[in-house]
Motif scaffolding. Structure first.
Motif, PDB file in Angstrom:
ATOM      1  N   LEU A  32       0.830  -1.214   0.000  1.00 56.44           N
ATOM      2  CA  LEU A  32       0.000   0.000   0.000  1.00 56.44           C
ATOM      3  C   LEU A  32       0.862   1.262   0.000  1.00 56.44           C
ATOM      4  N   LYS A  33       1.986   1.231   0.722  1.00 61.76           N
ATOM      5  CA  LYS A  33       2.888   2.388   0.729  1.00 61.76           C
ATOM      6  C   LYS A  33       3.502   2.600  -0.654  1.00 61.76           C
ATOM      7  N   LEU A  34       3.892   1.514  -1.315  1.00 66.83           N
ATOM      8  CA  LEU A  34       4.424   1.625  -2.674  1.00 66.83           C
ATOM      9  C   LEU A  34       3.371   2.189  -3.620  1.00 66.83           C
ATOM     10  N   ALA A  35       2.129   1.732  -3.487  1.00 67.75           N
ATOM     11  CA  ALA A  35       1.058   2.233  -4.345  1.00 67.75           C
ATOM     12  C   ALA A  35       0.807   3.717  -4.093  1.00 67.75           C
ATOM     13  N   LEU A  36       0.877   4.134  -2.848  1.00 71.59           N
ATOM     14  CA  LEU A  36       0.691   5.553  -2.523  1.00 71.59           C
ATOM     15  C   LEU A  36       1.805   6.396  -3.130  1.00 71.59           C
ATOM     16  N   SER A  43       0.777  11.858  -9.942  1.00 71.83           N
ATOM     17  CA  SER A  43       0.179  13.194  -9.822  1.00 71.83           C
ATOM     18  C   SER A  43       1.215  14.282 -10.051  1.00 71.83           C
ATOM     19  N   SER A  44       2.429  14.077  -9.548  1.00 72.65           N
ATOM     20  CA  SER A  44       3.450  15.109  -9.731  1.00 72.65           C
ATOM     21  C   SER A  44       3.886  15.220 -11.187  1.00 72.65           C
ATOM     22  N   ALA A  74      -1.344   2.891 -13.113  1.00 72.12           N
ATOM     23  CA  ALA A  74      -1.658   1.474 -13.334  1.00 72.12           C
ATOM     24  C   ALA A  74      -0.736   0.588 -12.505  1.00 72.12           C
ATOM     25  N   ALA A  75       0.531   0.988 -12.364  1.00 69.49           N
ATOM     26  CA  ALA A  75       1.453   0.224 -11.524  1.00 69.49           C
ATOM     27  C   ALA A  75       1.042   0.306 -10.056  1.00 69.49           C
ATOM     28  N   ALA A  76       0.505   1.455  -9.636  1.00 62.25           N
ATOM     29  CA  ALA A  76       0.018   1.575  -8.264  1.00 62.25           C
ATOM     30  C   ALA A  76      -1.154   0.629  -8.016  1.00 62.25           C
TER      31      ALA A  76
END
Length: 129
Positions: A32-36, A43-44, A74-76
């Motif tokens: 979940l941290k990697l996805a965030l 976004s950046s 998509a990777a997230a």
């Protein structure tokens, strides 16, 4: 009313059951941290945000920026799916008292794709600057 609430099934804490369950939770939280982080990076890229201001801005805008941001998002999502899949398989193995030291193959495939997207993003950002 309380008869509709399922009771949690107790699993005997023999050997390393508690440690293995904590490992499963820690792995899920890492996914979940990697996805965030990947969604924040996506976004950046879309907003063309930089931590350090440059005199000459990079040209990671337009279609190329949208494609890179879409790949990262998509990777997230793939990282979340891989983490959930690994947690589900590991938890069912833990409940059935099976060994689960080997990661499941769909998890390895999804995380390989996520790694490829991160590597591709690094190459694109380095080529643009």
């Amino acid at each position: 009313m309380s008869s509709f609430i399922p009771r949690p099934e107790m699993i005997q804490n023999s050997g390393s059951t508690a440690r293995d369950f904590c490992m499963l939770e820690r792995n899920l939280l890492s996914h979940l941290k990697l996805a965030l982080l990947l969604s924040l990076l996506s976004s950046s890229v879309l907003l063309r945000a930089r931590l350090v201001q440059e005199d000459k801005p990079t040209d990671l805008s337009g279609t190329k920026g949208v494609v890179v941001a879409s790949l990262q998002f998509a990777a997230a999502l793939a990282a979340i799916m891989a983490g959930a899949w690994e947690y589900k398989c590991g938890y069912s193995d833990l409940r059935n008292m099976h060994a689960f030291l080997v990661a499941v193959k769909p998890h390895l495939g999804l995380m390989t794709l996520v790694s490829a997207v991160v590597f591709l993003t690094c190459i694109i950002v380095l080529a643009e600057s």
